[in-house]
Write a protein that holds these residues in place. Structure first.
Motif, PDB file in Angstrom:
ATOM      1  N   MET A   1     -23.797  20.381 -14.759  1.00 13.34           N
ATOM      2  CA  MET A   1     -22.575  20.955 -15.299  1.00 13.34           C
ATOM      3  C   MET A   1     -21.996  22.012 -14.372  1.00 13.34           C
ATOM      4  SD  MET A   1     -20.700  20.580 -17.863  1.00 13.34           S
ATOM      5  CE  MET A   1     -19.503  21.339 -18.864  1.00 13.34           C
ATOM      6  N   SER A   2     -22.852  22.718 -13.674  1.00 17.00           N
ATOM      7  CA  SER A   2     -22.354  23.777 -12.797  1.00 17.00           C
ATOM      8  C   SER A   2     -21.641  23.209 -11.572  1.00 17.00           C
ATOM      9  CB  SER A   2     -23.497  24.694 -12.364  1.00 17.00           C
ATOM     10  OG  SER A   2     -24.415  23.979 -11.570  1.00 17.00           O
ATOM     11  N   ILE A   3     -21.979  21.974 -11.177  1.00 19.13           N
ATOM     12  CA  ILE A   3     -21.308  21.374 -10.025  1.00 19.13           C
ATOM     13  C   ILE A   3     -19.844  21.087 -10.336  1.00 19.13           C
ATOM     14  CG2 ILE A   3     -21.908  18.986 -10.534  1.00 19.13           C
ATOM     15  CD1 ILE A   3     -21.930  20.589  -7.086  1.00 19.13           C
ATOM     16  N   ILE A   4     -19.538  20.780 -11.595  1.00 18.01           N
ATOM     17  CA  ILE A   4     -18.145  20.542 -11.992  1.00 18.01           C
ATOM     18  C   ILE A   4     -17.338  21.819 -11.869  1.00 18.01           C
ATOM     19  CG2 ILE A   4     -16.660  19.900 -13.928  1.00 18.01           C
ATOM     20  CD1 ILE A   4     -18.903  18.035 -14.852  1.00 18.01           C
ATOM     21  N   ILE A   5     -17.912  22.934 -12.260  1.00 13.59           N
ATOM     22  CA  ILE A   5     -17.225  24.222 -12.159  1.00 13.59           C
ATOM     23  C   ILE A   5     -17.014  24.602 -10.694  1.00 13.59           C
ATOM     24  CG2 ILE A   5     -17.418  26.686 -12.703  1.00 13.59           C
ATOM     25  CD1 ILE A   5     -18.978  25.820 -15.219  1.00 13.59           C
ATOM     26  N   ILE A   6     -18.009  24.357  -9.874  1.00 13.09           N
ATOM     27  CA  ILE A   6     -17.899  24.683  -8.443  1.00 13.09           C
ATOM     28  C   ILE A   6     -16.832  23.821  -7.778  1.00 13.09           C
ATOM     29  CG2 ILE A   6     -19.128  24.591  -6.245  1.00 13.09           C
ATOM     30  CD1 ILE A   6     -21.667  25.347  -7.814  1.00 13.09           C
ATOM     31  N   THR A   7     -16.804  22.532  -8.071  1.00 11.37           N
ATOM     32  CA  THR A   7     -15.784  21.669  -7.465  1.00 11.37           C
ATOM     33  C   THR A   7     -14.393  21.976  -8.010  1.00 11.37           C
ATOM     34  OG1 THR A   7     -16.271  19.940  -9.078  1.00 11.37           O
ATOM     35  CG2 THR A   7     -17.365  19.791  -6.924  1.00 11.37           C
ATOM     36  N   ALA A   8     -14.293  22.367  -9.280  1.00  8.04           N
ATOM     37  CA  ALA A   8     -12.989  22.735  -9.834  1.00  8.04           C
ATOM     38  C   ALA A   8     -12.457  23.998  -9.169  1.00  8.04           C
ATOM     39  CB  ALA A   8     -13.096  22.929 -11.344  1.00  8.04           C
ATOM     40  N   ILE A   9     -13.309  24.972  -8.979  1.00 10.34           N
ATOM     41  CA  ILE A   9     -12.894  26.208  -8.305  1.00 10.34           C
ATOM     42  C   ILE A   9     -12.544  25.923  -6.854  1.00 10.34           C
ATOM     43  CG2 ILE A   9     -13.703  28.467  -7.523  1.00 10.34           C
ATOM     44  CD1 ILE A   9     -15.302  28.629 -10.146  1.00 10.34           C
ATOM     45  N   GLY A  10     -13.315  25.087  -6.194  1.00 10.60           N
ATOM     46  CA  GLY A  10     -13.028  24.731  -4.804  1.00 10.60           C
ATOM     47  C   GLY A  10     -11.707  23.999  -4.668  1.00 10.60           C
ATOM     48  N   SER A  11     -11.436  23.073  -5.567  1.00  5.50           N
ATOM     49  CA  SER A  11     -10.171  22.335  -5.491  1.00  5.50           C
ATOM     50  C   SER A  11      -8.985  23.234  -5.817  1.00  5.50           C
ATOM     51  CB  SER A  11     -10.196  21.129  -6.422  1.00  5.50           C
ATOM     52  OG  SER A  11     -10.294  21.547  -7.762  1.00  5.50           O
ATOM     53  N   LEU A  12      -9.150  24.169  -6.733  1.00  2.00           N
ATOM     54  CA  LEU A  12      -8.082  25.123  -7.019  1.00  2.00           C
ATOM     55  C   LEU A  12      -7.807  26.027  -5.819  1.00  2.00           C
ATOM     56  CD1 LEU A  12      -8.782  26.142 -10.706  1.00  2.00           C
ATOM     57  CD2 LEU A  12      -6.845  24.856  -9.828  1.00  2.00           C
ATOM     58  N   LEU A  13      -8.847  26.442  -5.121  1.00  3.58           N
ATOM     59  CA  LEU A  13      -8.652  27.263  -3.927  1.00  3.58           C
ATOM     60  C   LEU A  13      -7.917  26.494  -2.828  1.00  3.58           C
ATOM     61  CD1 LEU A  13     -12.045  29.191  -3.699  1.00  3.58           C
ATOM     62  CD2 LEU A  13      -9.794  30.109  -4.294  1.00  3.58           C
ATOM     63  N   ILE A  14      -8.275  25.251  -2.655  1.00  5.41           N
ATOM     64  CA  ILE A  14      -7.588  24.424  -1.654  1.00  5.41           C
ATOM     65  C   ILE A  14      -6.134  24.213  -2.039  1.00  5.41           C
ATOM     66  CG2 ILE A  14      -7.492  22.107  -0.659  1.00  5.41           C
ATOM     67  CD1 ILE A  14     -10.562  22.100  -0.767  1.00  5.41           C
ATOM     68  N   ALA A  15      -5.876  23.965  -3.325  1.00  8.17           N
ATOM     69  CA  ALA A  15      -4.497  23.791  -3.786  1.00  8.17           C
ATOM     70  C   ALA A  15      -3.692  25.075  -3.590  1.00  8.17           C
ATOM     71  CB  ALA A  15      -4.484  23.375  -5.254  1.00  8.17           C
ATOM     72  N   LEU A  16      -4.297  26.215  -3.839  1.00 10.72           N
ATOM     73  CA  LEU A  16      -3.601  27.491  -3.623  1.00 10.72           C
ATOM     74  C   LEU A  16      -3.317  27.735  -2.141  1.00 10.72           C
ATOM     75  CD1 LEU A  16      -5.370  29.826  -6.192  1.00 10.72           C
ATOM     76  CD2 LEU A  16      -3.025  28.957  -6.261  1.00 10.72           C
ATOM     77  N   LEU A  17      -4.222  27.292  -1.277  1.00 10.77           N
ATOM     78  CA  LEU A  17      -3.973  27.415   0.167  1.00 10.77           C
ATOM     79  C   LEU A  17      -2.785  26.553   0.590  1.00 10.77           C
ATOM     80  CD1 LEU A  17      -7.575  27.480   1.642  1.00 10.77           C
ATOM     81  CD2 LEU A  17      -5.890  29.318   1.687  1.00 10.77           C
ATOM     82  N   PHE A  18      -2.713  25.335   0.086  1.00  9.63           N
ATOM     83  CA  PHE A  18      -1.578  24.468   0.407  1.00  9.63           C
ATOM     84  C   PHE A  18      -0.276  25.023  -0.158  1.00  9.63           C
ATOM     85  CE2 PHE A  18      -4.722  21.115   1.327  1.00  9.63           C
ATOM     86  CZ  PHE A  18      -4.190  20.660   2.520  1.00  9.63           C
TER      87      PHE A  18
END
Length: 51
Positions: free
Chosen positions: A1-18
């Motif tokens: 379950m924690s991997i989903i939170i980590i990937t969600a935070i990572g994808s949000l950070l990448i989206a914010l960078l773009f």
């Protein structure tokens, strides 16, 4: 379950960078080309020469 939170935070950070890159390029004036769109049709070369 924690991997989903980590990937969600990572994808949000990448989206914010773009998004930051897009806003920076708009603020910098990269998309403000007022000359070439009206005149592009006048100087367009034929792309289908041998058809």
């Amino acid at each position: 379950m924690s991997i989903i939170i980590i990937t969600a935070i990572g994808s949000l950070l990448i989206a914010l960078l773009f998004l930051a890159g897009l806003l920076w390029s708009i603020k910098d004036g990269q998309y403000e080309d007022e000359y070439s769109p009206p005149h592009r049709i006048l100087f367009d070369e034929k792309k289908q020469k041998n058809k």
